[in-house]
Design a protein around this motif. Structure first.
Motif, PDB file in Angstrom:
ATOM      1  N   MET A   1       0.850  -1.191   0.000  1.00  0.00           N
ATOM      2  CA  MET A   1       0.000   0.000   0.000  1.00  0.00           C
ATOM      3  C   MET A   1       0.883   1.237   0.000  1.00  0.00           C
ATOM      4  O   MET A   1       1.761   1.385   0.855  1.00  0.00           O
ATOM      5  CB  MET A   1      -0.917   0.011   1.229  1.00  0.00           C
ATOM      6  CG  MET A   1      -1.809   1.229   1.292  1.00  0.00           C
ATOM      7  SD  MET A   1      -2.900   1.138   2.736  1.00  0.00           S
ATOM      8  CE  MET A   1      -3.720   2.710   2.585  1.00  0.00           C
ATOM      9  N   LEU A   2       0.683   2.136  -0.965  1.00  0.00           N
ATOM     10  CA  LEU A   2       1.465   3.353  -1.056  1.00  0.00           C
ATOM     11  C   LEU A   2       1.034   4.346   0.022  1.00  0.00           C
ATOM     12  O   LEU A   2      -0.137   4.410   0.396  1.00  0.00           O
ATOM     13  CB  LEU A   2       1.313   3.977  -2.440  1.00  0.00           C
ATOM     14  CG  LEU A   2       1.810   3.111  -3.618  1.00  0.00           C
ATOM     15  CD1 LEU A   2       1.564   3.830  -4.926  1.00  0.00           C
ATOM     16  CD2 LEU A   2       3.277   2.778  -3.453  1.00  0.00           C
ATOM     17  N   LYS A   3       2.013   5.131   0.484  1.00  0.00           N
ATOM     18  CA  LYS A   3       1.754   6.106   1.530  1.00  0.00           C
ATOM     19  C   LYS A   3       1.835   7.517   0.948  1.00  0.00           C
ATOM     20  O   LYS A   3       2.708   7.802   0.131  1.00  0.00           O
ATOM     21  CB  LYS A   3       2.775   5.951   2.649  1.00  0.00           C
ATOM     22  CG  LYS A   3       2.712   4.595   3.338  1.00  0.00           C
ATOM     23  CD  LYS A   3       3.746   4.494   4.447  1.00  0.00           C
ATOM     24  CE  LYS A   3       3.664   3.134   5.146  1.00  0.00           C
ATOM     25  NZ  LYS A   3       4.673   3.023   6.221  1.00  0.00           N
ATOM     26  N   PRO A   4       0.946   8.405   1.372  1.00  0.00           N
ATOM     27  CA  PRO A   4       0.990   9.776   0.862  1.00  0.00           C
ATOM     28  C   PRO A   4       2.217  10.515   1.402  1.00  0.00           C
ATOM     29  O   PRO A   4       2.737  10.205   2.473  1.00  0.00           O
ATOM     30  CB  PRO A   4      -0.309  10.389   1.378  1.00  0.00           C
ATOM     31  CG  PRO A   4      -0.656   9.581   2.578  1.00  0.00           C
ATOM     32  CD  PRO A   4      -0.179   8.191   2.301  1.00  0.00           C
ATOM     33  N   VAL A   5       2.662  11.506   0.626  1.00  0.00           N
ATOM     34  CA  VAL A   5       3.833  12.280   1.032  1.00  0.00           C
ATOM     35  C   VAL A   5       3.484  13.149   2.232  1.00  0.00           C
ATOM     36  O   VAL A   5       2.314  13.492   2.466  1.00  0.00           O
ATOM     37  CB  VAL A   5       4.329  13.161  -0.141  1.00  0.00           C
ATOM     38  CG1 VAL A   5       4.822  12.292  -1.284  1.00  0.00           C
ATOM     39  CG2 VAL A   5       3.222  14.096  -0.616  1.00  0.00           C
ATOM     40  N   THR A   6       4.497  13.489   2.983  1.00  0.00           N
ATOM     41  CA  THR A   6       4.300  14.371   4.132  1.00  0.00           C
ATOM     42  C   THR A   6       4.022  15.807   3.686  1.00  0.00           C
ATOM     43  O   THR A   6       3.188  16.509   4.270  1.00  0.00           O
ATOM     44  CB  THR A   6       5.538  14.331   5.037  1.00  0.00           C
ATOM     45  OG1 THR A   6       5.810  12.976   5.412  1.00  0.00           O
ATOM     46  CG2 THR A   6       5.316  15.167   6.300  1.00  0.00           C
ATOM     47  N   HIS A   7       4.735  16.227   2.645  1.00  0.00           N
ATOM     48  CA  HIS A   7       4.574  17.596   2.153  1.00  0.00           C
ATOM     49  C   HIS A   7       4.475  17.545   0.633  1.00  0.00           C
ATOM     50  O   HIS A   7       5.433  17.142  -0.038  1.00  0.00           O
ATOM     51  CB  HIS A   7       5.764  18.468   2.583  1.00  0.00           C
ATOM     52  CG  HIS A   7       5.760  19.831   1.978  1.00  0.00           C
ATOM     53  ND1 HIS A   7       4.767  20.761   2.247  1.00  0.00           N
ATOM     54  CD2 HIS A   7       6.615  20.426   1.098  1.00  0.00           C
ATOM     55  CE1 HIS A   7       5.015  21.865   1.574  1.00  0.00           C
ATOM     56  NE2 HIS A   7       6.137  21.696   0.858  1.00  0.00           N
TER      57      HIS A   7
ATOM     58  N   ALA B   1       2.612  12.917  -5.103  1.00  0.00           N
ATOM     59  CA  ALA B   1       1.526  12.638  -4.152  1.00  0.00           C
ATOM     60  C   ALA B   1       1.853  11.479  -3.221  1.00  0.00           C
ATOM     61  O   ALA B   1       1.507  11.512  -2.038  1.00  0.00           O
ATOM     62  CB  ALA B   1       0.228  12.345  -4.898  1.00  0.00           C
ATOM     63  N   MET B   2       2.532  10.446  -3.725  1.00  0.00           N
ATOM     64  CA  MET B   2       2.817   9.256  -2.940  1.00  0.00           C
ATOM     65  C   MET B   2       4.317   9.055  -2.777  1.00  0.00           C
ATOM     66  O   MET B   2       5.104   9.455  -3.638  1.00  0.00           O
ATOM     67  CB  MET B   2       2.195   8.016  -3.599  1.00  0.00           C
ATOM     68  CG  MET B   2       0.688   8.094  -3.696  1.00  0.00           C
ATOM     69  SD  MET B   2      -0.059   8.117  -2.046  1.00  0.00           S
ATOM     70  CE  MET B   2      -1.730   8.615  -2.485  1.00  0.00           C
ATOM     71  N   LYS B   3       4.688   8.425  -1.692  1.00  0.00           N
ATOM     72  CA  LYS B   3       6.091   8.127  -1.437  1.00  0.00           C
ATOM     73  C   LYS B   3       6.531   6.908  -2.255  1.00  0.00           C
ATOM     74  O   LYS B   3       5.747   5.977  -2.475  1.00  0.00           O
ATOM     75  CB  LYS B   3       6.320   7.847   0.045  1.00  0.00           C
ATOM     76  CG  LYS B   3       6.073   9.046   0.951  1.00  0.00           C
ATOM     77  CD  LYS B   3       6.362   8.681   2.403  1.00  0.00           C
ATOM     78  CE  LYS B   3       6.151   9.879   3.321  1.00  0.00           C
ATOM     79  NZ  LYS B   3       6.443   9.567   4.735  1.00  0.00           N
ATOM     80  N   VAL B   4       7.790   6.913  -2.665  1.00  0.00           N
ATOM     81  CA  VAL B   4       8.344   5.774  -3.404  1.00  0.00           C
ATOM     82  C   VAL B   4       8.646   4.667  -2.393  1.00  0.00           C
ATOM     83  O   VAL B   4       9.383   4.896  -1.425  1.00  0.00           O
ATOM     84  CB  VAL B   4       9.616   6.173  -4.169  1.00  0.00           C
ATOM     85  CG1 VAL B   4      10.202   4.969  -4.897  1.00  0.00           C
ATOM     86  CG2 VAL B   4       9.312   7.305  -5.142  1.00  0.00           C
ATOM     87  N   PRO B   5       8.111   3.447  -2.575  1.00  0.00           N
ATOM     88  CA  PRO B   5       8.303   2.379  -1.588  1.00  0.00           C
ATOM     89  C   PRO B   5       9.628   1.641  -1.768  1.00  0.00           C
ATOM     90  O   PRO B   5      10.380   1.888  -2.708  1.00  0.00           O
ATOM     91  CB  PRO B   5       7.111   1.457  -1.858  1.00  0.00           C
ATOM     92  CG  PRO B   5       6.871   1.609  -3.327  1.00  0.00           C
ATOM     93  CD  PRO B   5       7.191   3.046  -3.661  1.00  0.00           C
TER      94      PRO B   5
END
Length: 296
Positions: A1-7, A72-76
């Protein structure tokens, strides 16, 4: 599951197309003295790039570069492992994974643990590239490197804008679908295991009952049959008709002696008068005997 970026950033770099980001990185590494081979889809127009956008060579160094224009999403961490595998397969001495956004904590830890993979996040990438101008309108793409004419440039610009706006959401949605599919698969496996356990327990219970019954039949004493024959009752002789032996003793009234003889003809039971007469005669006979025999 991808996580949204902090900023989530909103600047010129976040608004350029993914193909333009590849061109900017290629230009940067050329300025650093690398021989750059641009093999990504931003240069070749191919549908896929095989996980490699740039190949850098300088002396004995051979480094592969993968760009992730995610905002928008963090690279896993999966991308770190994939790039490491590509590095081994291509015989590279190092690998660089660059993103205009952020990496997950797991991705950073994986790169540090595995080594040979350098991570460049959005902050470092902006420091490397310096200030860049805002993306040009679609019709100005010819002057930005498009070699296939204005119609193709327009199509590329529309495509890159759509991709930039929807790529992360599509990936996130795919992750959710994969997660739901994985959840259903796990639930199915658990249900099958539970069913197998129930069947096994039922089978073991049946075998236990059969075993106990066989043991009880072996050690239990035999019970006499309820229908055992009762002791035979003594046979009752059928009633025999009363008969009088025709042969009887008769006392001779004259001599008073006993005479054994068998009466002829049928014997009839004496009447009461006859019985009294016989008794009287017997008494008289005994009296005569007593008189003639004093010793008695």
């Amino acid at each position: 599951m991808l996580k949204p970026v902090t900023h989530r950033r909103s600047d010129a770099l976040s608004r350029v197309g993914w193909d333009q980001l590849e061109l900017l990185l290629a230009a940067y590494y050329r300025s650093e003295g690398y021989d750059v081979e641009h093999v990504g889809t931003g240069a070749t127009g191919a549908k896929t790039d095989g996980g490699i956008d740039l190949k850098l060579r300088r002396g004995e160094q051979f480094v592969i570069v993968q760009c992730k224009h995610w905002n928008a999403m963090k690279v896993p961490h999966n991308d770190v492992h994939q790039l490491l595998g590509l590095m081994v397969n291509h015989g590279a001495t190092g690998a660089i994974l660059a993103t205009s956004g952020e990496f997950t904590k797991a991705a950073i830890e994986a790169a540090q643990k595995l080594g040979h993979v350098q991570l460049i996040d959005g902050d470092e990438l902006r420091m490397m590239l310096g200030p860049i101008r805002e993306p040009a309108p679609a019709f100005d793409s010819v002057r930005m490197g498009a070699r296939d004419g204005i119609p193709a440039a327009v199509a590329r610009r529309i495509g890159e804008r759509l991709l930039s706006a929807t790529e992360d959401r599509i990936r996130y949605g795919t992750g959710r679908r994969e997660r739901r599919s994985a959840t259903r698969s796990i639930a199915t496996v658990l249900a099958l295991k539970l069913l197998a356990a129930v069947v096994f327990m039922a089978f073991m219970l049946l075998m236990y009952r059969v075993f106990v019954d066989s043991i009880m039949r072996t050690i239990a004493p035999s019970t006499p049959a309820a229908s055992a024959a009762q002791p035979a009752a003594p046979a009752v002789a059928p009633p025999v008709a009363a008969t009088i032996d025709p042969c009887r003793e008769i006392i001779d009234a004259k001599s008073g002696s006993y005479i054994d003889r068998c009466a002829q003809g049928p014997v009839h039971a004496p009447s009461a008068a006859q019985t009294r007469e016989q008794q009287l005669r017997a008494e008289q006979a005994m009296k005569v005997i007593a008189d003639s025999t004093p010793e008695l």
